[in-house]
Write a protein that holds these residues in place. Structure first.
Motif, mmCIF file in Angstrom:
data_model
loop_
_atom_site.group_PDB
_atom_site.id
_atom_site.type_symbol
_atom_site.label_atom_id
_atom_site.label_comp_id
_atom_site.label_asym_id
_atom_site.label_seq_id
_atom_site.Cartn_x
_atom_site.Cartn_y
_atom_site.Cartn_z
ATOM 1 N N SER A 54 0.829 -1.204 0.000
ATOM 2 C CA SER A 54 0.000 0.000 0.000
ATOM 3 C C SER A 54 0.862 1.251 0.000
ATOM 4 C CB SER A 54 -0.929 0.010 1.213
ATOM 5 O OG SER A 54 -1.850 -1.044 1.150
ATOM 6 N N PHE B 198 -5.591 8.271 -2.880
ATOM 7 C CA PHE B 198 -4.740 8.658 -1.755
ATOM 8 C C PHE B 198 -3.433 9.281 -2.222
ATOM 9 C CE2 PHE B 198 -7.531 5.733 0.427
ATOM 10 C CZ PHE B 198 -7.679 6.321 1.656
ATOM 11 N N LYS C 33 -8.914 -1.649 -5.374
ATOM 12 C CA LYS C 33 -8.387 -0.855 -4.263
ATOM 13 C C LYS C 33 -7.006 -0.301 -4.585
ATOM 14 C CE LYS C 33 -7.163 -0.987 0.585
ATOM 15 N NZ LYS C 33 -7.033 -1.773 1.800
ATOM 16 N N ARG C 34 -6.194 -1.045 -5.301
ATOM 17 C CA ARG C 34 -4.838 -0.574 -5.590
ATOM 18 C C ARG C 34 -4.861 0.694 -6.444
ATOM 19 N NH1 ARG C 34 -4.964 -5.491 -8.454
ATOM 20 N NH2 ARG C 34 -5.122 -5.176 -10.677
ATOM 21 N N ILE D 253 0.732 4.072 -2.968
ATOM 22 C CA ILE D 253 0.460 5.480 -2.681
ATOM 23 C C ILE D 253 1.616 6.351 -3.171
ATOM 24 C CG2 ILE D 253 0.174 7.161 -0.812
ATOM 25 C CD1 ILE D 253 -1.340 4.904 0.713
ATOM 26 N N LEU E 22 -5.799 3.537 -4.229
ATOM 27 C CA LEU E 22 -4.636 3.948 -3.436
ATOM 28 C C LEU E 22 -3.699 4.818 -4.261
ATOM 29 C CD1 LEU E 22 -3.762 0.679 -1.483
ATOM 30 C CD2 LEU E 22 -4.585 2.829 -0.516
#
Length: 114
Positions: free
Chosen positions: A9, A59, A51-52, A13, A55
């Protein structure tokens, strides 16, 4: 396994944050970068993507593009210069524009999906 996910993660990011930091460095207008970042965050967060990617782009990219610290510094400078009305105007304006931008990004993403 959890350590590996945390490291992954962090790496994802970082991938988004580096190009965004360079863009932020080139644009010297806090209101514009925050509006763009808020719009993109609302858009990206509303897409049904992995989700990746959230991120990386949400994010990493949007988090690095928007600038709370720069905005706070600008507000302190306005207070120090005695521009109290401008301080309140900027405080309210950036919050309203940010919320509005997130909402537009969200609704645009939902329209594209459906």
């Amino acid at each position: 396994m959890i350590e590996l996910l945390k490291k992954n993660s962090f790496f994802l990011i970082s991938i988004g944050a580096v190009p965004s930091a360079i863009i932020r460095w080139q644009i010297d207008n806090i209101l514009i970068v925050n509006i763009i970042g808020c719009f993109l965050l609302g858009f990206i967060n509303s897409l049904p993507i992995a989700k990746r990617y959230k991120l990386i782009f949400g994010f990493g990219f949007c988090g690095s593009l928007t600038t709370f610290s720069g905005w706070s510094l600008k507000l302190v400078q306005l207070i120090n210069q005695g521009f109290y009305k401008l301080f309140f105007f900027n405080s309210i304006l950036i919050v309203i524009f940010g919320l509005f931008s997130v909402a537009i990004g969200h609704f645009l993403a939902k329209k594209i999906i459906n």
